[in-house]
Enzyme design. Structure first.
Site, PDB file in Angstrom:
ATOM      1  CD  GLU A  74     -95.081  -1.882  33.736  1.00 14.23           C
ATOM      2  OE1 GLU A  74     -94.459  -1.492  34.738  1.00 14.23           O
ATOM      3  OE2 GLU A  74     -94.612  -1.840  32.595  1.00 14.23           O
TER       4      GLU A  74
ATOM      5  CG  ASN B 277     -89.810  -7.974  33.140  1.00 20.93           C
ATOM      6  OD1 ASN B 277     -88.977  -7.962  32.233  1.00 20.93           O
ATOM      7  ND2 ASN B 277     -90.233  -6.881  33.754  1.00 20.93           N
TER       8      ASN B 277
ATOM      9  NE  ARG C 216     -83.684   4.725  29.680  1.00 27.84           N
ATOM     10  CZ  ARG C 216     -84.769   4.055  30.061  1.00 27.84           C
ATOM     11  NH1 ARG C 216     -85.946   4.658  30.130  1.00 27.84           N
ATOM     12  NH2 ARG C 216     -84.679   2.783  30.341  1.00 27.84           N
TER      13      ARG C 216
ATOM     14  NE  ARG D  33     -91.533  -4.826  30.219  1.00 32.94           N
ATOM     15  CZ  ARG D  33     -90.502  -4.068  30.570  1.00 32.94           C
ATOM     16  NH1 ARG D  33     -89.551  -4.545  31.345  1.00 32.94           N
ATOM     17  NH2 ARG D  33     -90.429  -2.831  30.149  1.00 32.94           N
TER      18      ARG D  33
ATOM     19  CG  HIS E   7     -93.099   2.783  30.529  1.00 36.50           C
ATOM     20  ND1 HIS E   7     -92.603   4.069  30.653  1.00 36.50           N
ATOM     21  CD2 HIS E   7     -92.234   1.973  31.180  1.00 36.50           C
ATOM     22  CE1 HIS E   7     -91.475   4.035  31.353  1.00 36.50           C
ATOM     23  NE2 HIS E   7     -91.225   2.786  31.678  1.00 36.50           N
TER      24      HIS E   7
END
Ligand code: AMP
Length: 381
Positions: free
Chosen positions: A367, A10, A224, A74, A163
């Site tokens: 993940e 990642n 955010r 990823r 996601h």
């Protein structure tokens, strides 16, 4: 193919996270992170990956091992081009580069990670697994914004969702927990981490999700804003005389829980609430209000909800968030058992009351395992 191991990479703008998994028993053989790329000893992504390779070699798990079957990367944005994992070729790298305008913060680092890994092991199959792919099954009614179609299509302005590997993994793990086929289950997945998103999953396929063109839309997150009247941007530009970059930073980095109360860690917010801090309380209330709106919306989207799954840092750990989000929803068939909810545990577990029509669960996401599985499946075919 001989090996059964997959290295998951990642690659972010300033860090590379890695995990080496053995897919015969889905165990983790090694994991780590190389941080502060570009500062000090780790000059660039090539140096970072070299460090990962050296570290693995020290543990006798080097990249030259015949046990290594593939590398899974990823990749944040797959646009409309990538709806499934892709075996990486020069053409695939070019296509991912073409998507950089849609994910200027993420895709460049992902591409760099891919290029460097291919240089290290040119003969090894490498796979790109996209954060957006799971959401590509969204119907047009959910994926399109109500703006001029030609403009939207010209600039790729539509809802992609993010996601995706987490929503895919958690929706399947929820079905496994309930011992039901995923094809029969309607699930709302609430991925509540520093970034946060909700998805509505019907029979294993995503039919709606809260993040959109970028990860900014939807739920209140750590930093955010989530949903916002787009005209607030015009207002901040015209009246507030802020530049587009300043507004981008405001909404992505200085908003959400952090903007509301100065903290983006739910543990700290919980502690402050315990002391009667009204700013922290209001931030929590806004966070919960938005979350409940999405649960209500996705209940209507799905028509019938069988399960609601909480995952990621906040979803897995904050009993207070889960209780507040699910409170008073008896009319929706949702009843959380406060004792079960308060119990800490590491695996997937039910927190709903026996009488609850909807199963409510805490389902830890993974993940990296999902990326490794998708990678391994593709190269084993
Ligand atoms: P993630 O992005 O999934 O790693 O989630 C990170 C977030 O999880 C942090 O910002 C915290 O707010 C939250 N978190 C982690 N542990 C806890 C905890 N024990 N209680 C509440 N929130 C937590």
């Amino acid at each position: 193919m001989n090996g059964s191991r997959v290295l998951v990479l990642n690659s972010g703008s300033s860090s590379v996270k890695y995990q080496l998994l053995d897919m015969t028993d889905r165990t983790r053989l090694a994991s780590g992170i190389v941080e502060r790329i570009g500062e000090g000893p780790v000059a660039d992504h090539a140096a970072a990956l070299k460090q990962v390779a050296d570290e693995l070699a020290r543990q006798n798990l080097g990249l030259d091992s015949p046990e290594l079957a593939a590398v899974g990367h990823r990749v944040v944005h797959g646009g409309t081009r990538f709806t499934t994992p892709a075996l990486i070729t020069d053409e695939v790298v070019e296509e991912i580069e073409k998507l950089i305008p849609l994910a200027p913060l993420h895709n460049p680092a992902n591409v760099t990670g891919i290029k460097v890994a291919r240089e290290l092991r040119p003969d090894l199959p490498q796979v790109a697994v996209f954060d957006t792919a799971f959401h590509s099954t969204m119907p047009e009614a959910a994926a399109r914004y109500a703006i001029d179609v030609d403009t939207a299509d010209r600039f790729g302005v539509r809802r992609y969702g993010f996601h995706g590997t987490s929503h895919a993994y958690v929706s399947r793990a929820t079905a496994a927990l309930l011992d039901r086929p995923v094809s029969e289950l309607n699930t709302i997945v609430l991925h509540l981490g520093n970034g946060a998103s909700a998805s509505a999953v019907r029979g294993g396929e995503c039919v709606d999700t809260s993040m959109g063109l970028t990860p900014l839309e939807g739920l209140v997150m750590g930093t955010r804003s989530g949903d916002l009247d787009a005209a607030a941007i015009f207002h901040l530009s015209r009246v507030g005389e802020m530049s587009i970059d300043e507004i981008d930073t405001l909404l992505n980095k200085r908003s959400g829980l952090l903007g509301l109360c100065g903290d983006n860690d739910m543990r700290e917010i919980g502690r402050r609430m315990g002391e009667g801090d009204s700013e922290a309380q209001l931030a929590f209330d806004i966070y919960i209000h938005r979350l409940r709106k999405y649960v209500g919306a996705y209940t209507a989207v799905l028509g019938r909800v069988d399960a609601i799954a909480f995952t990621a840092g906040v979803g897995e750990n904050s009993a207070a968030v889960r209780e507040a989000a699910m409170g008073g929803l008896t009319a929706f068939g949702v009843e959380v058992d406060t004792v079960r909810n308060a119990l800490r545990g590491s695996g997937a577990r039910l927190i709903s009351a026996e009488s609850s029509r909807v199963a409510v669960a805490v389902v830890p996401t993974d993940e990296e395992l999902e990326i490794a599985s998708q990678t391994f499946d593709l190269v084993s075919d």
